[in-house]
Motif scaffolding. Structure first.
Motif, PDB file in Angstrom:
ATOM      1  N   ASP A 243      25.507  51.572 -10.542  1.00  0.00           N
ATOM      2  CA  ASP A 243      25.800  50.164 -11.184  1.00  0.00           C
ATOM      3  C   ASP A 243      26.878  50.575 -12.135  1.00  0.00           C
ATOM      4  O   ASP A 243      27.334  51.683 -12.235  1.00  0.00           O
TER       5      ASP A 243
ATOM      6  N   HIS B 231      20.877  53.568  -8.130  1.00  0.00           N
ATOM      7  CA  HIS B 231      19.901  52.839  -7.677  1.00  0.00           C
ATOM      8  C   HIS B 231      19.647  53.081  -6.028  1.00  0.00           C
ATOM      9  O   HIS B 231      20.631  53.206  -5.357  1.00  0.00           O
TER      10      HIS B 231
ATOM     11  N   THR C  78      29.931  50.891  -9.254  1.00  0.00           N
ATOM     12  CA  THR C  78      29.960  49.698  -8.344  1.00  0.00           C
ATOM     13  C   THR C  78      30.147  50.046  -6.982  1.00  0.00           C
ATOM     14  O   THR C  78      30.784  49.380  -6.186  1.00  0.00           O
TER      15      THR C  78
END
Length: 105
Positions: free
Chosen positions: A53, A59, A89
């Motif tokens: 993230d 994640h 990202t």
């Protein structure tokens, strides 16, 4: 005016049919471990990758073609894992494996 009434009636029928479908699938919807879509299978057969993230924390990510699954990667005591495995990202790993459905529109 007649057209508006017909469209309204179709809207009501659509909403009610969706409710009936939900009731018919009530027993099926409680099991979240199995994908019952086009390529039905147990979710444990899919391979997870890692998405990082914007804060740099990991994640678990799985891409099943039409659906995707994402959950925060946590330590046993519940703290987020921020491993630095990839740039923020960015997704890495074989998260698209396990499904024959391509990601095309």
């Amino acid at each position: 005016m007649k057209t508006i009434k017909i469209l309204g009636l179709l809207g009501v029928v659509t909403v009610l049919s969706a409710c009936e479908m939900d009731n018919a699938l009530e027993g099926i919807g409680t099991d979240k471990t199995t994908d019952r879509g086009i390529n039905a299978h147990h979710l444990s057969t899919l391979v997870a990758g890692i998405w990082v993230d914007p804060n740099g924390c990991d994640h678990w990510i799985i891409d099943d073609g039409f659906e995707g699954y994402l959950s925060e990667r946590l330590t046993p005591d519940g703290r987020p894992v921020c491993s630095g495995v990839a740039a923020p990202t960015t997704a890495t790993g074989p998260f698209k494996d396990g499904s024959p459905i391509p990601d095309t529109l």
